[in-house]
Design a protein around this motif. Structure first.
Motif, PDB file in Angstrom:
ATOM      1  N   VAL A   1       0.811  -1.145   0.039  1.00 20.68           N
ATOM      2  CA  VAL A   1       0.110  -0.185   0.034  1.00 20.68           C
ATOM      3  C   VAL A   1       1.056   1.157   0.152  1.00 20.68           C
ATOM      4  O   VAL A   1       1.615   1.460   0.732  1.00 20.68           O
ATOM      5  N   ASP A   2       0.602   2.185  -0.936  1.00 24.39           N
ATOM      6  CA  ASP A   2       1.293   3.405  -0.975  1.00 24.39           C
ATOM      7  C   ASP A   2       0.142   4.389  -0.763  1.00 24.39           C
ATOM      8  O   ASP A   2      -0.874   4.211  -0.663  1.00 24.39           O
ATOM      9  N   GLU A   3       0.709   5.812  -0.925  1.00 27.61           N
ATOM     10  CA  GLU A   3      -0.134   6.943  -0.371  1.00 27.61           C
ATOM     11  C   GLU A   3      -1.302   6.889  -1.664  1.00 27.61           C
ATOM     12  O   GLU A   3      -2.431   7.350  -1.270  1.00 27.61           O
ATOM     13  N   GLU A   4      -0.760   6.748  -2.921  1.00 25.33           N
ATOM     14  CA  GLU A   4      -1.688   6.857  -3.886  1.00 25.33           C
ATOM     15  C   GLU A   4      -3.008   5.863  -3.741  1.00 25.33           C
ATOM     16  O   GLU A   4      -4.208   6.128  -4.332  1.00 25.33           O
ATOM     17  N   MET A   5      -2.643   4.380  -3.534  1.00 27.53           N
ATOM     18  CA  MET A   5      -3.293   3.486  -3.382  1.00 27.53           C
ATOM     19  C   MET A   5      -4.393   3.793  -2.265  1.00 27.53           C
ATOM     20  O   MET A   5      -5.547   3.674  -2.439  1.00 27.53           O
ATOM     21  N   LEU A   6      -3.746   4.122  -1.082  1.00 26.80           N
ATOM     22  CA  LEU A   6      -4.618   4.559  -0.131  1.00 26.80           C
ATOM     23  C   LEU A   6      -5.764   5.506  -0.236  1.00 26.80           C
ATOM     24  O   LEU A   6      -6.798   5.562   0.147  1.00 26.80           O
ATOM     25  N   SER A   7      -5.129   6.702  -1.045  1.00 29.49           N
ATOM     26  CA  SER A   7      -6.143   7.651  -1.464  1.00 29.49           C
ATOM     27  C   SER A   7      -7.322   7.129  -2.415  1.00 29.49           C
ATOM     28  O   SER A   7      -8.372   7.753  -2.235  1.00 29.49           O
ATOM     29  N   SER A   8      -6.925   6.426  -3.196  1.00 29.41           N
ATOM     30  CA  SER A   8      -7.859   6.017  -4.327  1.00 29.41           C
ATOM     31  C   SER A   8      -9.300   5.138  -3.605  1.00 29.41           C
ATOM     32  O   SER A   8     -10.167   5.031  -3.910  1.00 29.41           O
ATOM     33  N   LEU A   9      -8.450   4.209  -2.534  1.00 34.44           N
ATOM     34  CA  LEU A   9      -9.558   3.390  -1.861  1.00 34.44           C
ATOM     35  C   LEU A   9     -10.402   4.357  -1.017  1.00 34.44           C
ATOM     36  O   LEU A   9     -11.655   3.959  -1.165  1.00 34.44           O
ATOM     37  N   SER A  10      -9.864   5.214  -0.394  1.00 37.47           N
ATOM     38  CA  SER A  10     -10.659   6.113   0.489  1.00 37.47           C
ATOM     39  C   SER A  10     -11.731   7.078  -0.147  1.00 37.47           C
ATOM     40  O   SER A  10     -12.456   7.656   0.620  1.00 37.47           O
ATOM     41  N   SER A  11     -11.191   7.390  -1.247  1.00 36.08           N
ATOM     42  CA  SER A  11     -12.069   8.499  -2.018  1.00 36.08           C
ATOM     43  C   SER A  11     -13.171   7.497  -2.817  1.00 36.08           C
ATOM     44  O   SER A  11     -13.657   8.420  -3.947  1.00 36.08           O
TER      45      SER A  11
ATOM     46  N   GLY B   1     -16.215   2.313   7.153  1.00 33.36           N
ATOM     47  CA  GLY B   1     -16.513   3.529   6.077  1.00 33.36           C
ATOM     48  C   GLY B   1     -15.201   3.882   5.619  1.00 33.36           C
ATOM     49  O   GLY B   1     -15.170   5.079   4.948  1.00 33.36           O
ATOM     50  N   SER B   2     -14.216   3.164   5.924  1.00 29.10           N
ATOM     51  CA  SER B   2     -12.869   3.497   5.267  1.00 29.10           C
ATOM     52  C   SER B   2     -12.104   2.306   5.199  1.00 29.10           C
ATOM     53  O   SER B   2     -12.227   1.314   6.039  1.00 29.10           O
ATOM     54  N   PRO B   3     -10.983   2.117   4.340  1.00 30.97           N
ATOM     55  CA  PRO B   3     -10.231   1.013   3.982  1.00 30.97           C
ATOM     56  C   PRO B   3      -9.466   1.031   5.617  1.00 30.97           C
ATOM     57  O   PRO B   3      -8.708   1.570   6.212  1.00 30.97           O
ATOM     58  N   GLN B   4      -9.172  -0.559   5.857  1.00 32.59           N
ATOM     59  CA  GLN B   4      -8.419  -0.595   7.083  1.00 32.59           C
ATOM     60  C   GLN B   4      -6.994  -1.259   6.756  1.00 32.59           C
ATOM     61  O   GLN B   4      -6.375  -2.292   6.909  1.00 32.59           O
ATOM     62  N   VAL B   5      -6.257  -0.286   6.001  1.00 29.62           N
ATOM     63  CA  VAL B   5      -4.774  -0.636   5.447  1.00 29.62           C
ATOM     64  C   VAL B   5      -4.063   0.687   5.827  1.00 29.62           C
ATOM     65  O   VAL B   5      -4.810   1.879   5.954  1.00 29.62           O
ATOM     66  N   ALA B   6      -2.904   0.789   5.941  1.00 36.02           N
ATOM     67  CA  ALA B   6      -2.075   1.847   6.081  1.00 36.02           C
ATOM     68  C   ALA B   6      -0.823   1.905   5.322  1.00 36.02           C
ATOM     69  O   ALA B   6      -0.506   0.620   4.497  1.00 36.02           O
ATOM     70  N   ILE B   7      -0.205   2.931   4.821  1.00 40.00           N
ATOM     71  CA  ILE B   7       0.817   2.867   3.922  1.00 40.00           C
ATOM     72  C   ILE B   7       1.897   2.178   4.406  1.00 40.00           C
ATOM     73  O   ILE B   7       2.277   2.145   5.597  1.00 40.00           O
ATOM     74  N   GLY B   8       2.298   1.371   3.656  1.00 45.89           N
ATOM     75  CA  GLY B   8       3.435   0.375   3.828  1.00 45.89           C
ATOM     76  C   GLY B   8       3.063  -1.048   4.125  1.00 45.89           C
ATOM     77  O   GLY B   8       3.757  -1.898   4.080  1.00 45.89           O
ATOM     78  N   ASP B   9       1.733  -1.319   4.410  1.00 48.43           N
ATOM     79  CA  ASP B   9       1.207  -2.492   4.650  1.00 48.43           C
ATOM     80  C   ASP B   9       1.252  -3.631   3.360  1.00 48.43           C
ATOM     81  O   ASP B   9       1.145  -3.047   2.132  1.00 48.43           O
ATOM     82  N   VAL B  10       1.601  -4.512   3.545  1.00 44.58           N
ATOM     83  CA  VAL B  10       1.682  -5.783   2.582  1.00 44.58           C
ATOM     84  C   VAL B  10       0.327  -6.619   2.542  1.00 44.58           C
ATOM     85  O   VAL B  10      -0.063  -7.146   3.443  1.00 44.58           O
TER      86      VAL B  10
ATOM     87  N   PHE C   1      -3.172 -11.830  -1.488  1.00 45.62           N
ATOM     88  CA  PHE C   1      -4.269 -12.165  -2.366  1.00 45.62           C
ATOM     89  C   PHE C   1      -5.505 -12.554  -1.547  1.00 45.62           C
ATOM     90  O   PHE C   1      -5.230 -13.628  -0.671  1.00 45.62           O
ATOM     91  N   GLY C   2      -6.675 -11.819  -1.125  1.00 43.70           N
ATOM     92  CA  GLY C   2      -7.758 -12.368  -0.301  1.00 43.70           C
ATOM     93  C   GLY C   2      -7.604 -12.002   0.970  1.00 43.70           C
ATOM     94  O   GLY C   2      -8.609 -12.383   1.772  1.00 43.70           O
ATOM     95  N   GLN C   3      -6.775 -10.893   1.328  1.00 47.98           N
ATOM     96  CA  GLN C   3      -6.495 -10.545   2.517  1.00 47.98           C
ATOM     97  C   GLN C   3      -7.640  -9.226   2.960  1.00 47.98           C
ATOM     98  O   GLN C   3      -7.869  -8.589   2.120  1.00 47.98           O
ATOM     99  N   ASP C   4      -7.996  -9.181   4.282  1.00 49.60           N
ATOM    100  CA  ASP C   4      -9.096  -8.176   4.622  1.00 49.60           C
ATOM    101  C   ASP C   4      -8.736  -6.938   4.569  1.00 49.60           C
ATOM    102  O   ASP C   4      -7.784  -6.740   5.461  1.00 49.60           O
ATOM    103  N   ILE C   5      -9.209  -6.124   3.678  1.00 51.45           N
ATOM    104  CA  ILE C   5      -8.792  -4.592   3.956  1.00 51.45           C
ATOM    105  C   ILE C   5     -10.079  -3.697   4.349  1.00 51.45           C
ATOM    106  O   ILE C   5     -10.007  -2.546   4.274  1.00 51.45           O
ATOM    107  N   GLY C   6     -11.000  -4.404   4.669  1.00 50.37           N
ATOM    108  CA  GLY C   6     -12.077  -3.824   5.288  1.00 50.37           C
ATOM    109  C   GLY C   6     -13.183  -3.650   4.504  1.00 50.37           C
ATOM    110  O   GLY C   6     -14.323  -2.999   4.805  1.00 50.37           O
TER     111      GLY C   6
ATOM    112  N   GLY D   1     -13.706  -9.098   2.907  1.00 50.01           N
ATOM    113  CA  GLY D   1     -13.023  -7.810   3.173  1.00 50.01           C
ATOM    114  C   GLY D   1     -12.018  -7.424   1.948  1.00 50.01           C
ATOM    115  O   GLY D   1     -11.464  -6.313   1.976  1.00 50.01           O
ATOM    116  N   TYR D   2     -11.697  -8.397   1.066  1.00 51.67           N
ATOM    117  CA  TYR D   2     -10.656  -8.091  -0.015  1.00 51.67           C
ATOM    118  C   TYR D   2     -11.406  -7.512  -1.089  1.00 51.67           C
ATOM    119  O   TYR D   2     -10.844  -6.709  -1.891  1.00 51.67           O
ATOM    120  N   TRP D   3     -12.666  -8.046  -1.613  1.00 48.11           N
ATOM    121  CA  TRP D   3     -13.235  -7.595  -2.682  1.00 48.11           C
ATOM    122  C   TRP D   3     -14.446  -6.702  -2.471  1.00 48.11           C
ATOM    123  O   TRP D   3     -15.111  -6.907  -1.168  1.00 48.11           O
TER     124      TRP D   3
END
Length: 501
Positions: free
Chosen positions: A178-188, A199-208, A211-216, A230-232
């Protein structure tokens, strides 16, 4: 507000604000139409790799195909509509080839070295899981971690023809950072408040993210807790272990008849997941006239690698940076093989050479009455008699939505139906193909002396991002002949069985 026809590059869509009453059928399956009334401002784009550089994809771990497409969670339409008119160079005909007379042999390798047991006996490039590696998250039917990528590649001789037989679980071994641009895209995301459980993705910048992992996400109920949930995003079903086999001819032959790709699996990517074409099985007002494009109409319905499942079958309709990373496509030379179509021709990535992309010869129509591809009222009131030959004229049909109309997808996202939203908005421009060079033919492929005839995944560079362009992978028709033991048959119907979707 009146409708306007905007001419632009294939698949590029603008920001429009409208007051509308619209009816739409959504994604990759049949379903009821919905009507939306109100004011909506919406940014619509085709599926886009959020972090992929158009010059060099050396940091593909940070790439994210979070440009969502295609819910693929119900039955769809396998009818074919394109006309005849194949006038492009014959696939595999060296004398009529249209490009790459001096091919760049600098093709990227893979971090997981693609398997090539014997290039004389089998097609090369498959990512073979020779040590039984398993997924980090996804499970098989027995509740065990699923095996990933391709399990076996073998040679077969049948009736004097040599084939490559590929057995795969259908589970890729993807991993993204996860980088800043990816997190911004998910959040927006426009429906983030309901798409995500909190109400928002459950990941942070730098998280690995595996495939199939819960991101919220609030995923489909078919997704198991801690194994896809949580992955799809809401809508698509979760992938299943397919344990399927595909048989590909080693020496493809040119198809002398029209053979449309249809819905469902039209090939395998080299990691054993499915190649799907442009379609999502849906049409405006369910009339089967204005057919929606999966990478456009379903852009909020894929995972961070740009894929999702239909009937358990995980697939990509278009370029994925996660797949590019697996095959080591850095953009510093001609792309390596990304997969194989059911006819046996290889599908290469988007790059022709360093900094040079393969270019689709399909263009959006000019709907103005004075244009050869236009309608008398300048609106979506006619279709081309033959999308491969515009000289055949047009015919009037039930009108599609205006170019500034907001439509609602099955995942309840609102999009503007701009020029390029439907398959019928495009035509093959044969004059581009005739220019040769990086331009592809009507099948989205071309010939060079090093690789023979081959398809390309197509995309364009938009300020350092690769934006998939129609027809995305292979075209509306197969260039090669489909074999009786093949993965599919013309129109997307399995030999001896019903349609895939």
């Amino acid at each position: 507000m009146g409708s306007t026809s905007t001419i632009k590059q294939p698949g590029a869509l603008n920001i429009l604000t409208v007051i509308i009453t619209a009816t739409l059928l959504g994604a990759c399956g049949s379903g009821g139409s919905e009507t939306t009334t109100g004011t909506s401002q919406n940014t619509q784009s085709t599926a886009v790799d959020e972090t992929n550089s158009s010059q060099s994809n050396t940091d593909a771990d940070t790439a994210s195909d979070n440009s969502d497409s295609d819910t693929d969670n119900a039955d769809g339409d396998t009818d074919s509509t394109a006309g005849d008119g194949d006038t492009a160079p014959d696939p595999g005909d060296e004398d009529k080839g249209d490009s790459d007379t001096e091919p760049d042999d600098d093709e990227g390798g893979s971090e997981e070295t693609p398997d090539s047991p014997d290039q004389n006996d089998t097609l090369a490039g498959w990512i073979l899981n020779s040590d039984g590696a398993t997924a980090a998250i996804m499970l098989d039917e027995a509740g065990q971690l699923a095996q990933v990528n391709v399990q076996a590649v073998s040679a077969l001789e049948q009736s004097g023809q040599q084939y490559t037989v590929v057995t795969a679980s259908g589970m890729p071994d993807y991993q993204v950072v996860v980088d800043e641009e990816m997190l911004s895209s998910l959040s927006s995301r426009p429906r983030a408040a309901s798409d995500f459980a909190t109400g928002s993705p459950q990941v942070a910048i730098g998280d690995v993210v595996e495939f199939g992992q819960d991101i919220g996400y609030n995923s489909n109920s078919s997704c198991a807790l801690d194994a896809g949930q949580g992955y799809w995003p809401p809508g698509p079903v979760c992938p299943e272990v397919m344990d399927r086999t595909g048989t590909f001819p080693n020496q493809p032959t040119q198809n002398t008849d029209t053979c449309e790709t249809g819905l469902g699996t039209v090939g395998f990517w080299v990691n054993g997941t499915s190649v799907y074409n442009w379609g999502d099985g849906q049409s405006y007002n369910n009339e089967r006239i204005w057919q929606t494009l999966a990478p456009v109409a379903e852009q909020y319905d894929v995972d961070v690698c740009g894929g999702h499942a239909a009937q358990g079958d995980y697939h990509h309709h278009y370029y994925s940076s996660c797949l590019a990373k697996m095959v080591g496509d850095t953009g510093t030379g001609h792309s390596p093989v990304y997969g194989y179509a059911a006819d046996g021709y290889a599908i290469y990535g988007p790059w022709e050479s360093q900094g040079e992309l393969a270019i689709s010869s399909w263009e959006v129509r000019d709907y103005r009455a004075s244009a050869p591809t236009g309608c008398s009222d300048g609106a979506r009131s006619c279709v081309l008699n033959d999308q491969y030959d515009v000289s055949q004229g047009t015919r009037n049909v039930s009108s599609g939505p205006g170019f500034d109309t907001v439509v609602r997808t099955l995942s309840r996202n609102e999009l503007v139906a701009e020029n390029g939203y439907f398959k019928e908005d495009f035509y093959w421009n044969s004059t581009l193909t005739e220019q040769g060079g990086n331009y592809l033919d009507q099948y989205n492929g071309h010939y060079d002396e090093h690789r023979g005839y081959h398809y390309h995944v197509t995309a364009r560079d938009d300020n350092g991002k690769l934006i998939p362009t129609f027809p995305y992978t292979i075209g509306d028709r197969f260039a090669g002949e489909l074999q009786s033991n093949g993965l599919t048959s013309c129109g997307g119907i399995r030999p001896g069985g019903s349609g895939r979707e």
